[in-house]
Design a protein around this motif. Structure first.
Motif, PDB file in Angstrom:
ATOM      1  N   ASP A 376      42.128  39.969  48.465  1.00 44.13           N
ATOM      2  CA  ASP A 376      40.911  40.550  49.021  1.00 44.13           C
ATOM      3  C   ASP A 376      39.682  39.907  48.380  1.00 44.13           C
ATOM      4  O   ASP A 376      39.622  39.775  47.151  1.00 44.13           O
ATOM      5  N   VAL A 378      36.083  39.497  46.707  1.00 46.21           N
ATOM      6  CA  VAL A 378      35.418  40.381  45.745  1.00 46.21           C
ATOM      7  C   VAL A 378      34.238  41.079  46.407  1.00 46.21           C
ATOM      8  O   VAL A 378      33.449  40.458  47.124  1.00 46.21           O
ATOM      9  N   LYS A 380      31.022  43.565  45.375  1.00 43.32           N
ATOM     10  CA  LYS A 380      30.258  44.168  44.295  1.00 43.32           C
ATOM     11  C   LYS A 380      29.944  45.619  44.642  1.00 43.32           C
ATOM     12  O   LYS A 380      29.623  45.938  45.791  1.00 43.32           O
ATOM     13  N   HIS A 428      34.606  48.880  49.825  1.00 44.66           N
ATOM     14  CA  HIS A 428      35.327  49.036  48.557  1.00 44.66           C
ATOM     15  C   HIS A 428      36.107  50.341  48.542  1.00 44.66           C
ATOM     16  O   HIS A 428      37.254  50.391  48.053  1.00 44.66           O
ATOM     17  N   ARG A 451      47.428  44.468  47.043  1.00 46.67           N
ATOM     18  CA  ARG A 451      47.633  44.192  45.620  1.00 46.67           C
ATOM     19  C   ARG A 451      49.025  43.633  45.413  1.00 46.67           C
ATOM     20  O   ARG A 451      49.944  44.026  46.099  1.00 46.67           O
TER      21      ARG A 451
END
Length: 451
Positions: A376, A378, A380, A428, A451
């Protein structure tokens, strides 16, 4: 102190005594469980040590048997030579059969981890023809090396090549790095490589961690002590994980029969083994640097094809403008008529409609690592903002995918108007829920975590 106060003290004492008993019972139970876990751990440790010892002894027995075979082969050769010297006419059939069986079908094995030992761009760009060309160069370079280092080996040996890689992941990486115009060219390259020679195989192991590593390790251990396998070229310079395997195989007979093949520079732990194993490098065949997919964050733009559409409209020719003396309206600007209006309109150039331009095609790809596992990008975020956005109960599917199947019946909010930062934070939040397909997910619009 009255009786009530005394009774209260006795009650408190009884409560404390009960709590103490419960505490002691809990401690005893914990100690009992600790003893059980400790006992199980010691048993597992003993079982593991016993199994390791058994495997080690099995490997030693296998090596000893192969050494014995080589020794017997040498003795048989000397005996046959002595027999020929004493009586050139007589030659035993058993000796001839033994010699024939041991010398039959010699081969050299080339084992390559294709996820890290990647062929040069000039080959993979050509697709199927590039695979055929790379296979021919690899075969020639292997024969040249064997001829230089082991000239006593009979010239009729066969070269067996096995390359293991995740083709889909490798194609995606090369495409994202701008090396390939489309990811499927890697499939064409592998097909050309495999079809070029009977014993050359470029094997797709699929997605998953260490699939290529495990297949290569098992093939190496299987073929290392096969007498018919005269030498092994091991292409693994990019991965420290192979250092443990090579250390376990580190006896003199293995060291002499393995040559480490270098593409990218050897990793640190492999560099430490270069003193024990022979190394070589086939110049111009494999990449000498790792692919950096971050040099180009987006797919290369496709070159627009020149449109064959031609506008059917052509400019209208301008009529000559009347001179001031012949134009009656010049004397009276207000005295305009339909005739003068028609003339003035006729003198204008009619511009053709714009020619339709092709819409640039942007192909979306799923980012993956070298093992083919989805990763995935990144995002912020601010922890306090995450908590605030969670409380808004926005529909992740509606705002991130724009295709919520529940519509007005959805239990989450569709009416809220999030700003750009809130959408990023919501992305997120959505990734906190793991995707049920994990790192093998192929859904381009998936909003969940991998993951």
């Amino acid at each position: 102190m009255n009786d009530l106060e005394t009774d209260a003290l006795h009650e408190q004492f009884a409560l404390l005594r009960g709590a103490e008993q419960h505490k002691n019972a809990l401690i005893e139970e914990l100690l009992r469980r600790l003893d059980k876990v400790t006992q199980d751990f010691h048993q597992e440790t003993l079982d593991h040590a016993r199994e390791s010892q058994y495997n080690r002894e099995g490997q030693l027995r296998e090596r000893q048997l192969n050494n014995d075979i080589r020794h017997l082969h040498s003795l048989m050769v000397r005996l046959l030579e002595n027999e020929r010297a004493m009586n050139p006419v007589v030659q035993t059939k058993k000796g001839a059969h033994f010699m024939e069986s041991t010398e039959r079908d010699p081969f050299v094995l080339v084992l390559i981890d294709g996820d890290g030992m990647i062929f040069e761009d000039q080959f993979i760009k050509k697709g199927e023809s590039g695979g055929q060309e790379a296979a021919a160069i690899l075969a020639t370079a292997t024969r040249d090396y064997v001829q230089r280092r082991n000239p006593s080996l009979a010239a009729d040996y066969t070269i067996v090549t096995r390359i293991y890689a995740n083709l889909k992941g490798l194609g995606d990486v090369c495409y994202r790095a701008g090396i390939l115009d489309r990811p499927t060219i890697m499939d064409d390259f592998a097909r050309g490589f495999t079809g070029s020679k009977q014993l050359f195989d470029f094997v797709d192991v699929g997605t998953g961690k260490d699939r290529a590593d495990k297949k290569i390790s098992e093939n190496l251990k299987l073929q290392l002590y096969d007498y018919h396998c005269r030498h092994i070229f091991f292409g693994c310079s990019h991965d420290n994980g192979y250092a443990r395997l090579l250390e376990d195989l580190g006896d003199l007979s293995a060291n002499d029969r393995i040559t480490l093949l270098e593409g990218v520079p050897f990793e640190k732990e492999l560099t430490m083994l270069k003193s024990k194993y022979k190394t070589t490098k086939f110049d111009g065949l494999f990449r000498t640097s790792k692919i950096n997919v971050y040099q180009q964050q987006y797919p290369p733009q496709l070159t627009p094809v020149q449109s064959q559409y031609q506008s059917p409209y052509q400019p209208v020719m301008t009529r000559p403008s009347p001179t001031p003396s012949s134009n009656p309206s010049s004397m009276n600007p207000m005295a305009t008529s339909w005739a003068t209006t028609a003339v003035s309109n006729a003198t204008r150039i009619v511009s053709p409609p714009p020619t339709p331009q092709p819409t640039p095609v942007v192909v979306q790809t799923i980012p993956r690592n070298r093992h083919g596992q989805r990763i995935d990008p990144v995002v912020k975020y601010d922890a306090n903002e995450v908590e605030r956005v969670k409380k808004l109960k926005m529909c992740n599917v509606h705002f991130l995918r724009h295709d919520c199947i529940f519509g007005d019946d959805c239990t989450h909010d569709h009416a809220y108007k999030p700003n750009k930062n809130e959408v990023q934070t919501l992305r997120h939040v959505a990734r906190m829920t793991p995707c049920k397909f994990g790192t093998e997910c192929d859904e381009i619009k998936c909003i969940y975590g991998h993951r």
